[in-house]
Design a protein around this motif. Structure first.
Motif, short mmCIF file in Angstrom:
data_model
loop_
_atom_site.label_atom_id
_atom_site.label_comp_id
_atom_site.label_asym_id
_atom_site.label_seq_id
_atom_site.Cartn_x
_atom_site.Cartn_y
_atom_site.Cartn_z
N MET A 1 37.96 2.50 65.14
CA MET A 1 37.05 1.49 65.71
C MET A 1 35.76 1.33 64.93
O MET A 1 35.23 0.24 64.79
CB MET A 1 36.65 1.90 67.13
N ARG A 2 35.22 2.43 64.45
CA ARG A 2 33.92 2.32 63.80
C ARG A 2 34.00 2.04 62.30
O ARG A 2 32.98 1.85 61.65
CB ARG A 2 33.08 3.56 64.09
N ILE B 1 33.96 0.27 58.99
CA ILE B 1 33.41 -1.03 58.66
C ILE B 1 34.17 -1.69 57.50
O ILE B 1 33.82 -2.77 57.06
CB ILE B 1 31.90 -0.94 58.33
N GLY B 2 35.19 -0.99 56.99
CA GLY B 2 36.04 -1.62 55.98
C GLY B 2 35.40 -1.77 54.62
O GLY B 2 35.61 -2.77 53.93
N CYS B 3 34.63 -0.80 54.21
CA CYS B 3 34.12 -0.82 52.85
C CYS B 3 35.13 -0.08 51.98
O CYS B 3 36.15 0.37 52.46
CB CYS B 3 32.75 -0.15 52.77
N PRO C 1 29.79 5.76 55.46
CA PRO C 1 28.56 5.32 56.13
C PRO C 1 28.61 5.49 57.65
O PRO C 1 27.57 5.49 58.29
CB PRO C 1 28.46 3.83 55.78
N VAL C 2 29.80 5.60 58.22
CA VAL C 2 29.88 5.74 59.68
C VAL C 2 30.52 7.07 60.08
O VAL C 2 31.05 7.21 61.18
CB VAL C 2 30.60 4.54 60.33
N MET D 1 31.27 -2.53 77.78
CA MET D 1 31.25 -1.49 76.75
C MET D 1 29.82 -1.11 76.42
O MET D 1 28.92 -1.96 76.49
CB MET D 1 31.95 -2.01 75.50
N PRO E 1 28.76 6.13 65.23
CA PRO E 1 28.86 5.09 66.26
C PRO E 1 30.01 5.42 67.21
O PRO E 1 31.08 5.81 66.77
CB PRO E 1 29.19 3.82 65.45
N PHE F 1 32.03 4.03 71.03
CA PHE F 1 32.24 2.86 71.89
C PHE F 1 32.72 3.37 73.23
O PHE F 1 33.82 3.91 73.33
CB PHE F 1 33.28 1.93 71.25
N TYR G 1 28.27 -4.31 64.86
CA TYR G 1 29.53 -4.21 65.62
C TYR G 1 29.67 -5.32 66.65
O TYR G 1 30.77 -5.65 67.07
CB TYR G 1 29.62 -2.85 66.33
N GLN H 1 29.34 -4.56 54.07
CA GLN H 1 30.05 -4.21 55.30
C GLN H 1 29.14 -3.54 56.32
O GLN H 1 29.36 -3.64 57.51
CB GLN H 1 31.25 -3.31 54.98
N ALA H 2 28.12 -2.83 55.82
CA ALA H 2 27.22 -2.11 56.72
C ALA H 2 26.14 -3.02 57.27
O ALA H 2 25.43 -2.66 58.21
CB ALA H 2 26.57 -0.94 55.96
#
Ligand code: SF4
Ligand code: SF4
Ligand code: SF4
Ligand code: SF4
Ligand code: SF4
Lengths: 337, 276
Positions: A229-230, A232-234, A320-321, B22, B37, B39, B62, B174-175
């Motif tokens: 889920m987290r 970010i697809g880099c 990054p996440v 959420m 992060p 959820f 997000y 992306q970030a």
């Protein structure tokens, strides 16, 4: 008695290798990043790093490589093939996870087509690896059934002596022996013991993970969505990975003249499997993350009998996440209990 | 009660009453210095929420994940002031409906956590005004000045060395909450506007394109800078462009959800004959 290379003699070795025509490459800190780069003197090398931010993959499979130059004329097309710059090199101070990463990728690059860019560089490079005496939270070689002194992919293995005085030398391949002949008189005999190796905790049960991944029922598991889920697809995890090897071929230039290049690509990108029709078989990040794990621990070993991961931990260290292969495999380990 | 506990309680109330579907917040990370992060969709899970000085990532990006807000339900999110500014920009650029966003505002001063009062983005305008006046940290100030004092050649060499490191992983994009384009200009290949290769020229192209696209929109949250795996000091570019936009157009990004995007609006009485 084993042969020892004392640290204060390393500069002499660098000189010798340079005079013998080798480019000497090693771990350095430059422009606020640690990487493997060519050096003139031993003093430039940094042996204090757990491992450099960038892997040695870059030295064999650069991020952008020219393949050919072309000119399209009325009647014909002129092409001029670009081969990698040649010349013998020695990488002094690779880490075991980086060296083994190159050996993991050898069968891939030599499978149906022998990638000359890869193999020319592989054949011209001596890899001198230093066993690890320290590790960080993200190192996970032991979880991949390797160790801080795995010799896979190395031509020479050096084991540090206590007090950073030097290294015990183990010659592993002819290529390594050849390079160390040049410095034979600099090495000394000694019975000094090696410093203790890094202790790297085992983080997951690899066999259990692989079994779970091989079970077709788990392909559509909800797990993939939850774990990614987290994301970010880099491409930071794939580009820093010593074993990720995907590339894209691109023509750069105008209609008549240009250059064809081989550029890194990553399965994290939405564009990775996008068809020209607009359909994307991996349309969500979770499907892309599943591909990354499946490829490394199911498809690649299915074809080449080795996992496409050496446990360097860069994917998790740099994310990054705060995701990465480690967490995913830890969670799969739990699922398979 | 600590702010962490207060926010957990609030999250529990909102989730169990169905007021939000959420809560996007921070959870424990892979070591003590890291937060990740998370959820939360069930009131039973609110104890996983963590709030401390390691909660740095701007989570607002997000919110524009494909489909998240399309059911018109509300989503709560932990945000620092920069993140709150980002909500204003995303609303101003029609990427989300600010009514759907419930804000858990906080700020970090030293290692102290401060709660920011409010729920809807409009309630935080004082906080945003106060950062407009704030100066960058002393250490950064020195670096900015050093670069400002360089000759154009020296500055070019500085950035050449930095951009040479870029691997086009697009982690910066992306970030970034403002990089929400479903198809980025660099991913458009009919025609290929920007080289995909990450040689120095290609890296310059990419980083300059991005700097322009973020001018007047960047909230200086630092997500891109922290995400960059090769440590290119992207914050220097962001800050310089923000100063430029502030000086030239008196525009500070993200002050309200109706603020006009500076590079996407024009005035009939503009003194320039050419509009970029
Ligand atoms: S796991 Fe992390 S580094 Fe890898 S693609 Fe996702 S966000 Fe990027
Ligand atoms: S998958 Fe991660 S741990 Fe494995 S080799 Fe690649 S970067 Fe290293
Ligand atoms: S994990 Fe992804 S990027 Fe890496 S080799 Fe496999 S498909 Fe390619
Ligand atoms: S450009 Fe960087 S600092 Fe600015 S909003 Fe995007 S991620 Fe944040
Ligand atoms: S994150 Fe850094 S390396 Fe990656 S594309 Fe952006 S500037 Fe380049």
């Amino acid at each position: 008695m084993t042969k020892i290379l004392f640290s204060d003699k390393l500069d002499n070795c660098v000189e010798r290798w340079k005079s013998a025509g080798l480019t000497v490459i090693g771990p350095v800190q430059r422009a606020n990043i640690s990487t493997y780069a060519a050096v003139e003197h031993a003093a430039e090398l940094d042996f204090g790093l757990v491992l450099p931010d960038r892997s040695i993959k870059d030295l064999f499979f650069p991020q952008s490589e020219p393949m050919l130059r072309y000119t399209i004329k009325k009647e014909s097309i002129d092409t001029d093939e670009c081969l990698p710059p040649s010349g013998p090199r020695i990488i002094f101070g690779a880490r075991p996870c980086d060296a083994s990463g190159m050996a993991i990728d050898d069968p891939l690059f030599g499978w149906d087509y022998k990638d000359e860019y890869w193999f020319q560089r592989r054949n011209e490079t001596v890899i001198v690896t230093i066993a690890c005496t320290k590790a960080d939270d993200f190192c996970m070689c032991t979880s991949l059934k390797m160790a801080p002194d795995s010799t896979k992919g190395s031509d020479i293995m050096l084991r540090p002596l206590a007090g950073n005085k030097g290294w015990l030398v183990e010659e592993l391949t002819d290529r390594g022996r050849e390079a160390f002949k040049t410095i034979a008189d600099i090495l000394q005999e000694s019975s000094d013991p090696a410093a203790p190796l890094a202790v790297v905790e085992k983080k997951f049960d690899l066999d259990a993970c692989v079994a779970w991944l091989q079970n077709p029922e788990n392909f559509e598991s909800r797990f993939w969505k939850e774990i990614s889920m987290r994301c970010i697809g880099c491409a930071s995890c794939t580009y820093l990975c010593p074993t990720c090897h995907c590339f894209d071929i691109q023509d750069e230039g105008d209609t008549y003249t240009g250059i064809r290049r081989k550029n890194w690509d990553s399965c994290s990108f939405a564009l990775f499997t996008m068809h020209t029709s607009g359909h994307n078989p991996r349309s969500t990040q979770s499907a892309r993350w599943r591909q990354r794990i499946m490829h490394k621990f199911n498809y690649f070993p299915g074809k080449f009998s080795v996992n496409s991961c050496s446990g360097c931990g860069r994917c998790s260290r740099q994310c990054p996440v705060d995701m990465g292969i480690t967490e995913t495999l830890q969670e799969i380990s739990k699922l398979s209990l | 009660m600590s702010i962490e506990e207060q926010y957990r309680t609030r999250a529990k109330e909102l989730l169990s009453g169905g007021a939000v579907k959420m809560v996007i917040g921070y959870g424990k990370g892979s070591n003590a210095k890291r937060r990740r992060p998370i959820f939360i969709s069930s009131a039973d899970e609110v104890d996983r929420l963590v709030l401390d000085d390691a909660c740095i990532t701007n989570l607002s990006g997000y919110l524009v994940s494909e489909g998240l807000l399309s059911d018109e339900k509300r989503v709560a999110v932990f945000l620092r002031p920069e993140g709150i500014r980002a909500i204003n920009i995303l609303a101003a650029e029609s990427q989300l409906d600010a009514e759907q966003i419930v804000i858990f505002g906080f700020d970090v001063a030293g290692n102290e956590i401060k709660a920011l009062k409010g729920i809807n983005v409009e309630e935080f305008s004082d906080v945003i005004d106060s950062i407009k006046e704030g100066a960058p940290e002393a250490a950064e100030e020195e670096l900015f000045e050093k670069i400002e004092k360089m000759s154009p050649q020296e500055r070019f060499s500085f950035w050449q060395e930095e951009f040479a490191k870029c691997i086009k992983c697009y982690a910066c994009r992306q970030a970034c909450p403002m990089c929400y384009c479903r198809r980025c200009i660099v991913d458009s290949n009919q025609p290929q506007w920007v080289n995909t290769s990450s040689h120095t020229l290609g890296n310059f192209e990419w980083n300059i394109v991005r700097a322009f696209h973020l001018s007047g929109r960047c909230v200086e949250c630092g997500n891109c800078d922290r995400a960059c795996p090769v440590n290119i000091p992207l914050r220097l570019i962001n800050h310089r462009m923000a100063e430029e936009v502030l000086g030239a157009f008196d525009h500070f990004a993200g002050t309200s959800k109706t603020q006009e995007p500076v590079l996407a609006s024009f005035k009939k009485d503009d003194s320039e004959t050419f509009i970029l």
